[in-house]
Scaffold this motif. Structure first.
Motif, mmCIF file in Angstrom:
data_model
loop_
_atom_site.group_PDB
_atom_site.id
_atom_site.type_symbol
_atom_site.label_atom_id
_atom_site.label_comp_id
_atom_site.label_asym_id
_atom_site.label_seq_id
_atom_site.Cartn_x
_atom_site.Cartn_y
_atom_site.Cartn_z
ATOM 1 N N GLY A 299 0.796 -1.217 0.000
ATOM 2 C CA GLY A 299 0.000 0.000 0.000
ATOM 3 C C GLY A 299 0.828 1.266 0.000
ATOM 4 N N PRO A 300 0.158 2.420 0.036
ATOM 5 C CA PRO A 300 0.844 3.707 0.104
ATOM 6 C C PRO A 300 1.713 3.810 1.355
ATOM 7 C CG PRO A 300 -1.486 4.002 -0.414
ATOM 8 C CD PRO A 300 -1.307 2.573 -0.040
ATOM 9 N N GLY A 301 2.873 4.413 1.207
ATOM 10 C CA GLY A 301 3.794 4.560 2.327
ATOM 11 C C GLY A 301 4.711 3.376 2.534
ATOM 12 N N SER A 302 4.550 2.311 1.750
ATOM 13 C CA SER A 302 5.405 1.138 1.904
ATOM 14 C C SER A 302 6.833 1.452 1.483
ATOM 15 C CB SER A 302 4.854 -0.030 1.087
ATOM 16 O OG SER A 302 4.716 0.326 -0.282
ATOM 17 N N ILE A 303 7.776 0.892 2.204
ATOM 18 C CA ILE A 303 9.195 1.092 1.903
ATOM 19 C C ILE A 303 9.953 -0.201 2.189
ATOM 20 C CG2 ILE A 303 9.514 2.139 4.198
ATOM 21 C CD1 ILE A 303 11.915 3.644 3.027
ATOM 22 N N ILE A 304 10.738 -0.628 1.215
ATOM 23 C CA ILE A 304 11.603 -1.798 1.370
ATOM 24 C C ILE A 304 12.996 -1.414 0.892
ATOM 25 C CG2 ILE A 304 12.090 -4.140 0.572
ATOM 26 C CD1 ILE A 304 9.161 -4.714 0.606
ATOM 27 N N ASP A 305 13.971 -1.544 1.773
ATOM 28 C CA ASP A 305 15.347 -1.186 1.464
ATOM 29 C C ASP A 305 16.235 -2.404 1.696
ATOM 30 O OD1 ASP A 305 17.838 -0.074 1.071
ATOM 31 O OD2 ASP A 305 17.416 1.744 2.220
ATOM 32 N N LEU A 306 16.697 -2.990 0.600
ATOM 33 C CA LEU A 306 17.602 -4.134 0.647
ATOM 34 C C LEU A 306 18.953 -3.768 0.034
ATOM 35 C CD1 LEU A 306 15.091 -6.908 -0.544
ATOM 36 C CD2 LEU A 306 15.667 -6.270 1.793
ATOM 37 N N SER A 307 19.242 -2.500 -0.045
ATOM 38 C CA SER A 307 20.455 -2.020 -0.710
ATOM 39 C C SER A 307 21.710 -2.357 0.079
ATOM 40 C CB SER A 307 20.363 -0.508 -0.926
ATOM 41 O OG SER A 307 20.345 0.179 0.322
ATOM 42 N N HIS A 308 22.840 -2.316 -0.628
ATOM 43 C CA HIS A 308 24.153 -2.535 -0.011
ATOM 44 C C HIS A 308 24.229 -3.888 0.690
ATOM 45 C CE1 HIS A 308 25.649 1.593 -0.780
ATOM 46 N NE2 HIS A 308 24.389 1.936 -0.613
ATOM 47 N N ASN A 309 23.856 -4.934 -0.065
ATOM 48 C CA ASN A 309 24.010 -6.312 0.390
ATOM 49 C C ASN A 309 24.695 -7.099 -0.720
ATOM 50 O OD1 ASN A 309 22.711 -6.935 3.131
ATOM 51 N ND2 ASN A 309 21.161 -5.620 2.192
ATOM 52 N N PHE A 310 24.514 -8.399 -0.739
ATOM 53 C CA PHE A 310 25.119 -9.249 -1.768
ATOM 54 C C PHE A 310 24.057 -10.123 -2.424
ATOM 55 C CE2 PHE A 310 28.399 -8.253 1.339
ATOM 56 C CZ PHE A 310 29.436 -7.794 0.525
ATOM 57 N N LEU A 311 22.886 -9.532 -2.657
ATOM 58 C CA LEU A 311 21.791 -10.273 -3.273
ATOM 59 C C LEU A 311 22.120 -10.574 -4.729
ATOM 60 C CD1 LEU A 311 18.741 -8.319 -1.806
ATOM 61 C CD2 LEU A 311 19.855 -10.369 -0.904
ATOM 62 N N THR A 312 21.781 -11.789 -5.161
ATOM 63 C CA THR A 312 22.098 -12.234 -6.514
ATOM 64 C C THR A 312 20.835 -12.717 -7.218
ATOM 65 O OG1 THR A 312 22.601 -14.435 -5.644
ATOM 66 C CG2 THR A 312 24.450 -12.909 -5.871
ATOM 67 N N GLY A 313 21.028 -13.128 -8.462
ATOM 68 C CA GLY A 313 19.913 -13.658 -9.234
ATOM 69 C C GLY A 313 19.116 -12.554 -9.902
ATOM 70 N N GLU A 314 18.051 -12.969 -10.579
ATOM 71 C CA GLU A 314 17.218 -12.011 -11.296
ATOM 72 C C GLU A 314 16.174 -11.393 -10.369
ATOM 73 O OE1 GLU A 314 15.576 -13.535 -14.870
ATOM 74 O OE2 GLU A 314 17.522 -14.097 -15.730
ATOM 75 N N LEU A 315 15.775 -10.206 -10.738
ATOM 76 C CA LEU A 315 14.752 -9.475 -9.981
ATOM 77 C C LEU A 315 13.396 -10.112 -10.259
ATOM 78 C CD1 LEU A 315 13.910 -7.092 -8.211
ATOM 79 C CD2 LEU A 315 13.934 -5.638 -10.241
ATOM 80 N N THR A 316 12.769 -10.666 -9.227
ATOM 81 C CA THR A 316 11.446 -11.276 -9.386
ATOM 82 C C THR A 316 10.356 -10.226 -9.198
ATOM 83 O OG1 THR A 316 11.246 -11.840 -7.039
ATOM 84 C CG2 THR A 316 12.395 -13.416 -8.457
ATOM 85 N N GLN A 317 9.107 -10.640 -9.357
ATOM 86 C CA GLN A 317 7.994 -9.695 -9.280
ATOM 87 C C GLN A 317 7.494 -9.456 -7.859
ATOM 88 O OE1 GLN A 317 4.755 -10.502 -11.988
ATOM 89 N NE2 GLN A 317 6.121 -11.483 -13.470
#
Length: 431
Positions: A299-317
């Protein structure tokens, strides 16, 4: 004779009125023990002088006939005998008030009927009175935004009815006592912005709703069993490490902040759900890929920050529709699903940061000058293994992203070759 009877009746009426008045005054009188405790508290605290703000203690006149009604911050019981203080709020809490200075008097422990103790922001120093745990009726302790020092008295963690403990934004040190687990009524625990060190207790009260120990010096792992009732969990800016498997059974979370630690391992798939509207896991050592799940209705106001890690693979939906999404500075590959740019075009996603990855493509039909509302969104794709769309360029990127739009070809080749070798090794092991 009639006159004499009338005078006797009048005297009786006057006596009854006087008795009722005296009795009422007696009932309104504060306990002398509590009154003396308030005097000692006032003797160790003073208002920080400021000409434009009324002083908190200006109403504390100890010659007053009814301190329970006239003393600011004091609330008393309405018992038939001497009245007892059951709520003490020190300071006004107003934005234009600088608060109080001084120390907390140990005489607070003489207010034996106290259920609530609040100290608003100021520059009160010194330790928390060790005897505070003797006030067995305390339900709320809030001593925030001051300069209290020393360890948290262990006796506080034995209070049977304690509901809220907020000691945030002080200079408290030491460790969190293991007896914390025994607080069966505790719902809110806030110890943020102190100097607490050591490891966490092996467990927390199972009915806990709000837990915040961010900005301390706590090390080690999260307890294996976290309260399933938790709705708010913040442990950011500590020195913690380990996997996040203990979060898998917490189904009620709406806010999670574990940023700026050393957590590692994969992301539990259970964290990706619309109820968890704020998930801040940036600047850790998290690895693995995003779960191959369909998009949720964030919903509105949602925030997800996974930056500055070592995540791999393709971006899923799985993260389509998040209002502010930060996946930059990872090792993501492949093509960006068109659904992300459609979410931007529809105004659901306001920020989409994908810079500093190894992404190789984007849906050209979804990225056009007509589809991206440039005045209201920020989309950054720079420093990936592709030619960045001209419509996006660098104009939507943060200031520190650098001036190079695409990642050098040799970095992309080296990374993808390394990834291919790793995948072949995994396939060989699995055969």
């Amino acid at each position: 004779m009639a006159k004499k009877c009338f005078l006797l009746l009048l005297a009786l009426v006057l006596y009854l009125i006087h008795s009722q008045s005296t009795n009422a005054q007696s009932q309104n009188k504060i306990s002398p023990i509590d009154l003396d405790a308030l005097l000692q508290i006032k003797n160790t605290l003073v208002d920080i002088p400021i000409s434009t703000s009324p002083h908190f203690f200006s109403s504390w006149d100890f010659d007053s006939s009814d301190p329970c009604s006239s003393f600011a911050g004091v609330t008393c019981s309405s018992s038939e005998q001497s009245r007892r203080v059951y709520s003490l709020v020190l300071g006004t809490g107003l934005s234009d008030s600088p608060g109080l200075t001084g120390t907390l008097s140990p005489s607070i422990v003489n207010l034996t009927e106290l259920t609530q103790l609040v100290l608003f922001a100021g520059i009160v120093t010194g330790p928390i009175p060790l005897q505070l745990g003797s006030l067995k009726k305390l339900r709320v302790i809030s001593l925030t935004n001051n300069r209290l020092t020393g360890a948290i008295p262990e006796s506080i963690f034995t209070l049977p009815d304690l509901h809220t403990l907020d000691l945030s934004h002080n200079q408290l040190s030491g460790t969190i006592p293991v007896t914390l687990f025994a607080l069966n009524q505790l719902k809110v625990l806030v110890l943020a912005s102190n100097r607490i060190s050591g490891q966490l207790p092996s467990g927390f009260p199972q009915q806990l709703l709000h837990l915040d120990f961010s900005q301390n010096n706590i090390s080690g792992m999260l307890p294996q069993w976290m309260p399933s009732s938790l709705r708010y969990l913040s442990a950011s800016q500590n020195r913690m490490w380990g996997a996040l498997n203990c979060l898998e059974l917490i189904s009620e979370l709406v806010y999670l902040d574990l940023s700026m630690n050393h957590f590692s391992g994969g992301l539990p798939a259970s964290l990706f759900q619309p109820k968890l509207n704020s998930m801040l896991l940036q600047r850790n050592n998290l690895s693995g890929g995003l779960p191959p799940l369909p998009p949720y209705l964030y919903g509105p106001g949602s925030i997800i920050d996974l930056s500055h890690n070592f995540l791999t693979g393709e971006l899923t939906q799985v993260l389509v529709g998040v209002e502010s999404l930060f996946l930059n500075n990872n090792q993501l590959t492949g093509t960006v699903p068109k659904e992300y740019f459609e979410s931007v075009s529809l105004g659901r996603t306001k920020t989409l940061y994908l810079q500093h990855n190894y992404i190789t493509g984007y849906p050209t039909a979804a990225v056009s000058s007509s589809s991206l509302p440039r005045d209201t969104v920020a989309v950054c794709l720079s420093y990936n293994c592709m030619v960045v769309p001209a419509v996006v360029g660098l104009m939507e990127c943060p200031g520190g992203v650098g001036g190079q739009i695409s990642r050098p070809a040799y970095q992309c080749s080296a990374f993808h070759n390394k990834s291919t070798i790793s995948l072949k090794k995994e396939d060989h092991i699995n055969i």
